[in-house]
Design a protein around this motif. Structure first.
Motif, PDB file in Angstrom:
ATOM      1  N   GLN A 112       0.943  -1.165   0.058  1.00  0.00           N
ATOM      2  CA  GLN A 112      -0.034  -0.071  -0.188  1.00  0.00           C
ATOM      3  C   GLN A 112       0.837   1.260   0.029  1.00  0.00           C
ATOM      4  O   GLN A 112       1.939   1.334   0.479  1.00  0.00           O
ATOM      5  CB  GLN A 112      -0.933  -0.036   1.233  1.00  0.00           C
ATOM      6  CG  GLN A 112      -1.921  -1.064   1.367  1.00  0.00           C
ATOM      7  CD  GLN A 112      -2.902  -1.322   0.256  1.00  0.00           C
ATOM      8  OE1 GLN A 112      -3.249   0.049  -0.020  1.00  0.00           O
ATOM      9  NE2 GLN A 112      -3.346  -2.254  -0.157  1.00  0.00           N
ATOM     10  N   GLY A 113       0.416   2.353  -0.652  1.00  0.00           N
ATOM     11  CA  GLY A 113       1.095   3.614  -0.587  1.00  0.00           C
ATOM     12  C   GLY A 113       0.350   4.628  -1.307  1.00  0.00           C
ATOM     13  O   GLY A 113      -0.674   4.566  -1.878  1.00  0.00           O
ATOM     14  N   LYS A 114       1.131   5.812  -1.264  1.00  0.00           N
ATOM     15  CA  LYS A 114       0.359   7.115  -1.731  1.00  0.00           C
ATOM     16  C   LYS A 114       1.021   7.465  -3.068  1.00  0.00           C
ATOM     17  O   LYS A 114       2.024   7.270  -3.211  1.00  0.00           O
ATOM     18  CB  LYS A 114       0.664   8.432  -0.720  1.00  0.00           C
ATOM     19  CG  LYS A 114      -0.206   9.443  -1.316  1.00  0.00           C
ATOM     20  CD  LYS A 114      -0.039  10.716  -0.359  1.00  0.00           C
ATOM     21  CE  LYS A 114      -0.846  12.003  -0.705  1.00  0.00           C
ATOM     22  NZ  LYS A 114      -0.439  13.089   0.293  1.00  0.00           N
ATOM     23  N   GLY A 115      -0.031   7.495  -4.079  1.00  0.00           N
ATOM     24  CA  GLY A 115       0.561   7.647  -5.487  1.00  0.00           C
ATOM     25  C   GLY A 115      -0.570   8.239  -6.336  1.00  0.00           C
ATOM     26  O   GLY A 115      -1.773   8.345  -6.037  1.00  0.00           O
ATOM     27  N   ASN A 116      -0.303   8.521  -7.626  1.00  0.00           N
ATOM     28  CA  ASN A 116      -1.077   8.883  -8.795  1.00  0.00           C
ATOM     29  C   ASN A 116      -1.196   7.575  -9.692  1.00  0.00           C
ATOM     30  O   ASN A 116      -0.166   6.995 -10.178  1.00  0.00           O
ATOM     31  CB  ASN A 116      -0.750  10.137  -9.484  1.00  0.00           C
ATOM     32  CG  ASN A 116      -1.575  10.276 -10.451  1.00  0.00           C
ATOM     33  OD1 ASN A 116      -1.988   9.652 -11.505  1.00  0.00           O
ATOM     34  ND2 ASN A 116      -2.147  11.641 -10.442  1.00  0.00           N
ATOM     35  N   GLU A 117      -2.324   7.179  -9.632  1.00  0.00           N
ATOM     36  CA  GLU A 117      -2.472   5.570 -10.300  1.00  0.00           C
ATOM     37  C   GLU A 117      -2.498   5.817 -11.779  1.00  0.00           C
ATOM     38  O   GLU A 117      -1.462   5.007 -12.362  1.00  0.00           O
ATOM     39  CB  GLU A 117      -3.793   5.003 -10.302  1.00  0.00           C
ATOM     40  CG  GLU A 117      -4.242   3.977 -10.842  1.00  0.00           C
ATOM     41  CD  GLU A 117      -5.786   3.195 -10.513  1.00  0.00           C
ATOM     42  OE1 GLU A 117      -5.910   2.124 -11.025  1.00  0.00           O
ATOM     43  OE2 GLU A 117      -6.210   3.831  -9.700  1.00  0.00           O
ATOM     44  N   MET A 118      -2.534   6.887 -12.597  1.00  0.00           N
ATOM     45  CA  MET A 118      -2.383   7.055 -14.110  1.00  0.00           C
ATOM     46  C   MET A 118      -0.966   7.090 -14.319  1.00  0.00           C
ATOM     47  O   MET A 118      -0.471   6.814 -15.135  1.00  0.00           O
ATOM     48  CB  MET A 118      -3.196   8.247 -14.472  1.00  0.00           C
ATOM     49  CG  MET A 118      -4.769   7.882 -14.529  1.00  0.00           C
ATOM     50  SD  MET A 118      -5.654   9.418 -15.123  1.00  0.00           S
ATOM     51  CE  MET A 118      -5.070   9.382 -16.823  1.00  0.00           C
ATOM     52  N   GLN A 119      -0.370   8.127 -13.170  1.00  0.00           N
ATOM     53  CA  GLN A 119       1.053   8.151 -13.493  1.00  0.00           C
ATOM     54  C   GLN A 119       1.875   6.922 -13.273  1.00  0.00           C
ATOM     55  O   GLN A 119       2.933   6.959 -13.961  1.00  0.00           O
ATOM     56  CB  GLN A 119       1.423   9.482 -12.682  1.00  0.00           C
ATOM     57  CG  GLN A 119       0.987  10.767 -13.077  1.00  0.00           C
ATOM     58  CD  GLN A 119       1.526  11.977 -11.966  1.00  0.00           C
ATOM     59  OE1 GLN A 119       2.203  11.627 -11.176  1.00  0.00           O
ATOM     60  NE2 GLN A 119       1.004  13.128 -12.357  1.00  0.00           N
ATOM     61  N   LEU A 120       1.832   6.138 -12.355  1.00  0.00           N
ATOM     62  CA  LEU A 120       2.204   5.120 -11.750  1.00  0.00           C
ATOM     63  C   LEU A 120       2.195   3.887 -13.025  1.00  0.00           C
ATOM     64  O   LEU A 120       3.012   3.179 -13.378  1.00  0.00           O
ATOM     65  CB  LEU A 120       1.946   4.417 -10.687  1.00  0.00           C
ATOM     66  CG  LEU A 120       2.452   5.227  -9.556  1.00  0.00           C
ATOM     67  CD1 LEU A 120       1.939   4.676  -8.045  1.00  0.00           C
ATOM     68  CD2 LEU A 120       3.979   5.406  -9.223  1.00  0.00           C
TER      69      LEU A 120
END
Length: 413
Positions: free
Chosen positions: A300-308
């Protein structure tokens, strides 16, 4: 980017100034402290040579003139015996205090002098500081310990120390204010130029969309009328390549402008990486290559799904384009403490050993002819780096043997 560069400039300037300032102030204070110790040692040596008493007759004589005077020479004033506070203790061979002489100091009683004598004998050092007293232990003839009161000199030294740090702090604060003010004015032309450059890229990207769409549509009409041929295929291929390049440049500019930072959210990183990588297995198989995927579950983590998703696509697309025929590409995603690590490796042509971070520079090409054949734009890895930096991470490329290249991205979860 300009704000980050300005912050680094301010940080480097202030650190450089502090290092120089601390060196100067530290050198002055160290020299002053050493001078206090040397002067006290000089007095102690004089007392030790005269059984704990000042040679009054020698002090009253005018000292002979010397052609040269070194730094350690001290002017012996006739007032020195009257302004110096000292006491001494006499030991036996075992270090037991036999006698104390406190007639030349009022602040120390005989019991205190005995305690001081015991303490410094047990330390095992022949000279040093004990509190505000500089002492000398003489063991050659009759064991004796002599203590000189340096409280006045040390008090002056501590006042100088406090004043130095206070003035250094105030001076550093004033320099920081000046650097903040002038750095803003110095970087203003650079910021304006950079903003114009970004605006040009954004505007050019939007302006190119319409003619590219028209060219693609006209090519499709020609194919319907005349049939597909090598010229229309080439046109459509170049239109597709230019469209992709335009999209990547606009995306890179938007990320550098900080657009989309609010889109970060908590998500399952493992699932995003897995879903982004799986479609490339079939692509690799069609090209006669193999793709091995290992994703540690439930990260789990914080991020931007589209960018990843875009990050994985860019790195795998790059690995497939520039890997050798019938070679294997490996993708690994795992936890590394409080961070996530994504590593993609592949076998390629001969590349320099060591660090290959230059690959992330815009439009950098290791082989221009091959990039032209594969349709690479030279900006994909720059976009990948921008994505990782947006996630407060770093990305690097390296080769251990000159035939395999590994791209590793690490970011905070």
């Amino acid at each position: 980017m300009i704000k980050s560069l300005r912050k680094k400039f301010i940080l480097v300037s202030m650190c450089s100034m502090l290092v120089v300032l601390l060196g100067i102030v530290g050198g002055i204070l160290a020299a002053g402290y050493r001078r206090i110790a040397e002067r006290a040692d000089h007095v102690l040596q004089m007392l030790a040579e005269n059984n704990g008493e000042f040679p009054f007759e020698d002090m009253e004589r005018k000292p002979p003139e010397k052609p040269e005077r070194t730094q350690k020479d001290f002017h012996l004033s006739p007032e020195l015996p009257y302004e110096t506070r000292y006491f001494s203790v006499i030991y036996d061979e075992e270090g037991t205090v036999l006698e104390t002489k406190t007639g030349n100091i009022a602040a120390v009683q005989e019991a205190d002098a005995e305690n001081y004598g015991d303490a410094v004998w047990k330390k095992g050092k022949t000279k040093g500081f004990y509190g505000s007293y500089r002492y000398l232990i003489q063991k050659e003839t009759e064991p004796m310990g002599i203590f000189v009161d340096c409280s006045r000199e040390l008090d002056n030294f501590y006042v100088l120390l406090q004043a130095s740090f206070l003035l250094s702090f105030l001076g550093s604060s004033m320099v920081l204010i000046l650097v903040l003010f002038f750095s803003k004015r110095v970087f203003r032309p650079v910021a304006v130029s950079y903003e114009k450059q970004k605006q040009f890229i954004t505007d050019a990207g939007h302006e190119l969309k319409t003619p590219l769409t028209i060219i693609d549509a006209n090519t499709e009409v020609l194919e319907m009328m005349e049939g597909e041929n090598e010229w229309t295929v080439s046109i459509r291929k170049q239109v597709k390549r230019l469209t992709r390049l335009t999209q990547q440049m606009v995306a890179l500019t938007r990320m550098e402008e900080g657009i989309g930072e609010e889109e970060m959210c908590i998500l399952c990183l493992s699932q995003v990486i897995q879903e982004a990588a799986e479609p490339f297995c079939q692509v690799a198989e069609n090209e006669g290559k193999s793709l091995s995927i290992f994703v540690e579950p439930r990260i789990q983590g914080k991020g931007n799904e589209m960018q990843l998703y875009q990050l994985v696509s860019l790195l795998l697309d790059n690995a497939l384009k520039y890997s050798l025929p019938e070679s294997s590409i490996n993708l690994t995603f795992r936890k590394k403490g409080k961070r996530a690590e994504l590593m993609i490796s592949n076998e390629t042509d001969m590349v320099p050993k060591g660090n290959l971070d230059i690959l992330f520079e815009r439009f950098y090409r290791t082989d221009a002819s091959r990039n032209s054949e594969t349709g690479g734009s030279g900006i994909g890895l720059s976009v990948a780096r921008a994505i990782v930096q947006r996630h407060r991470g770093r990305i690097q490329a390296s080769s251990s043997d000159g035939r395999h290249i590994a791209v590793t991205a690490i970011w905070e979860r």
